[in-house]
Design a protein around this motif. Structure first.
Motif, mmCIF file in Angstrom:
data_model
loop_
_atom_site.group_PDB
_atom_site.id
_atom_site.type_symbol
_atom_site.label_atom_id
_atom_site.label_comp_id
_atom_site.label_asym_id
_atom_site.label_seq_id
_atom_site.Cartn_x
_atom_site.Cartn_y
_atom_site.Cartn_z
ATOM 1 N N ALA A 25 3.801 -6.298 2.929
ATOM 2 C CA ALA A 25 2.863 -5.394 3.577
ATOM 3 C C ALA A 25 2.367 -4.323 2.621
ATOM 4 O O ALA A 25 1.448 -3.590 2.925
ATOM 5 C CB ALA A 25 3.515 -4.729 4.786
ATOM 6 N N THR A 194 -3.965 -7.961 6.467
ATOM 7 C CA THR A 194 -3.236 -7.836 7.719
ATOM 8 C C THR A 194 -4.149 -8.247 8.864
ATOM 9 O O THR A 194 -5.291 -7.780 8.955
ATOM 10 C CB THR A 194 -2.754 -6.389 7.923
ATOM 11 O OG1 THR A 194 -1.772 -6.067 6.937
ATOM 12 C CG2 THR A 194 -2.121 -6.216 9.301
ATOM 13 N N THR A 217 0.189 -10.377 6.627
ATOM 14 C CA THR A 217 0.969 -9.789 7.705
ATOM 15 C C THR A 217 0.209 -9.981 9.003
ATOM 16 O O THR A 217 -1.001 -9.739 9.049
ATOM 17 C CB THR A 217 1.197 -8.291 7.458
ATOM 18 O OG1 THR A 217 1.931 -8.112 6.244
ATOM 19 C CG2 THR A 217 1.980 -7.657 8.600
ATOM 20 N N TYR A 244 4.717 -12.214 6.875
ATOM 21 C CA TYR A 244 5.396 -11.658 8.030
ATOM 22 C C TYR A 244 4.558 -11.906 9.271
ATOM 23 O O TYR A 244 3.347 -11.687 9.271
ATOM 24 C CB TYR A 244 5.587 -10.146 7.896
ATOM 25 C CG TYR A 244 6.574 -9.720 6.845
ATOM 26 C CD1 TYR A 244 7.910 -10.081 6.926
ATOM 27 C CD2 TYR A 244 6.162 -8.935 5.774
ATOM 28 C CE1 TYR A 244 8.826 -9.673 5.965
ATOM 29 C CE2 TYR A 244 7.055 -8.521 4.807
ATOM 30 C CZ TYR A 244 8.383 -8.887 4.905
ATOM 31 O OH TYR A 244 9.280 -8.489 3.952
#
Length: 484
Positions: A25, A194, A217, A244
């Motif tokens: 991240a 993200t 992410t 993630y």
């Protein structure tokens, strides 16, 4: 769960990750001056050059349309740079030989206006929406029949503002839009961004090939269904790694159409590699196959993944009339913590409403290899049920240790098995009789590489100023030749 809690969970995971990876991240680099892509672009421009305003309130729909039209047609390809700021926009479509680059602190916000998302036709391998008479809203970012599409950056964010859609769920006349859906496309790369708060699926490649997802992410509301992370759908040759995912549905879900539509369309999902993921999904699984798998799913290779606070680790779902197959699934080196089921397989998953009758042919489930795994705080080791008269065959389990959660007496059975067949070795707690036949010391895991694992990406430059170069600027970089 509030998104702040999700972010905190991800930060905690990064500090304790069993694979010892750097927190994905974090920004990819301090300056964000280069990135990986299939090919570099000859032209580069900032959204600011097209009238972009990053105040989170002003509509940038016209700016995105103008920028992609201009840069998407540039000889040698184009890249659109999104600087720091919040850029609100309605849905937009990508172009071939195009890169969308989000700098650090850049946010693309999906406009929370139902009228901006027209209802589109169902995918031909599904033939409808997921309910009677329902269609689906157009995705926020989409593309079809493209070549060489890149979404990357310095960990900027694409925010679907899904709460707007969750609040309207009971009154919607179609299914919530996906955040990114790319169809019939070859060479797709998503990295170092993200994806957050999608109304539904976060990244849905469908009927596509040569796809790489790396170092991203995904943050979703953990209590909202259908917010799956990555959904390869009738897609081949795909690599998913080093990411993630915190989701209200499956972290990775493999699909290939439903019932007679999927059988007739006959486009499988195959050659999928999934590695070094960290997953949180209290109501679903790390990796799910189905239940829409009527076009077939095969040659899946998953390894070195971690799943925490999940309903299940590995899940296979189908039903007696679904048709298709799930074959040659290879999973190893999975770490599981706090699960309802470590393994869940069912041939009696409830069929979704369908105006046409389901496929008459029962699905074929065989060649499921699960090995070298540990799990703790697990309620049930395995809930494994095939189809009566058509069992799930060739299940192999080896070197698996599961620590059961404490439960008041009488303790429930660790395994519940029916209509399954296979072998096992070194499984704790002792496995159920249908799988207790002694097997080889290790189940099968392929030693060759998938074609997507051998692709060599180019290093490409990007300007870091907020203004960036205009659409008529001189070339910023060009790859010598396409990647193999």
């Amino acid at each position: 769960m509030d998104i702040i809690v999700v972010i905190a969970s991800v930060v905690l995971l990064s500090a304790t990750n069993v694979h010892g990876r750097k927190d994905l991240a974090e920004p990819a680099s301090a300056g964000g001056t280069d990135f990986e892509a299939f090919n570099c672009r000859a032209q580069s421009g900032s959204i600011m050059d097209f009238g972009g305003v990053g105040d989170g309130k002003t509509s940038n729909t016209k700016a995105f349309q103008a920028a992609i039209t201009k840069l998407g047609a540039a000889p040698g390809g184009g890249q659109l740079i999104i600087p720091a700021g919040k850029f609100l926009t309605s849905p937009f479509k990508l172009a071939s030989h195009f890169t969308l680059y989000l700098q650090k602190d850049a946010v693309i916000l999906a406009a929370p206006e139902e009228a901006e998302y027209p209802v589109v036709d169902a995918l031909p391998s599904y033939g409808k929406g997921n309910g009677p008479g329902m269609g689906r809203f157009t995705p926020f970012i989409s593309g079809s029949d493209l070549t060489d599409v890149v979404i990357t950056g310095d960990n900027g964010t694409i925010d679907g503002q899904g709460q707007f859609w969750y609040d309207k769920d009971a009154t919607l006349k179609a299914h919530r839009p996906h955040l990114i859906e790319i169809m019939n496309t070859k060479d797709i790369l998503i990295s170092k961004v993200t994806l957050a708060n999608s109304p539904s699926y976060h990244f849905h490649p469908v009927y596509s090939s040569n796809v790489i997802v790396r170092g991203i992410t995904i943050l979703a509301n953990l209590t909202t269904k259908n917010t799956d992370g990555i959904i390869p759908d009738s897609t081949t040759n795909m690599l998913i790694e080093d990411s993630y995912i915190a989701s209200g549905e499956d972290c990775v879900s493999l699909k290939s159409g439903m019932d007679d539509f999927g059988v007739k369309f006959a486009k499988p999902t195959s050659q999928i590699a999934i590695r070094r993921l960290t997953c949180i999904t209290p109501t679903s699984s790390l990796i799910s196959i189905g239940s829409e798998m009527s076009g077939g799913v095969s040659d899946v290779r998953a390894e070195d993944n971690t799943v925490i606070n999940s309903e299940s680790g590995i899940r296979i779902k189908t039903n007696p009339g679904r048709g298709g197959h799930v074959k040659d699934i290879h999973v190893r080196k999975i770490t599981m913590d706090t699960m309802k089921w470590a393994f869940f397989m069912t041939g009696e998953f409830a069929s979704q409403p369908n105006k046409n009758p389901p496929a008459a042919t029962p699905p074929v489930i065989e060649g499921i290899n699960l090995m070298d795994m540990t799990a703790k705080n697990v309620s049930t080791a395995g809930q494994l049920g095939g189809i009566k008269g058509h069992p799930f065959n060739g299940i192999c389990m080896s070197n698996i240790t599961i620590e059961m959660a404490k439960a008041p007496p009488p303790a429930p059975p660790a395994w519940n098995c029916s209509d399954v067949a296979g072998t096992s070795s070194t499984v704790t707690p002792p496995i159920c009789p249908p799988l207790a036949a002694k097997g080889p010391p290790a189940c099968k895991f392929p030693t060759d590489k998938l074609p997507i694992e051998t692709v060599k990406l180019q290093k490409c430059p990007v300007q870091v100023s907020a203004k960036a170069s205009g659409p008529s600027a001189s070339p910023v970089g060009k790859a010598p030749s396409p990647s193999p």
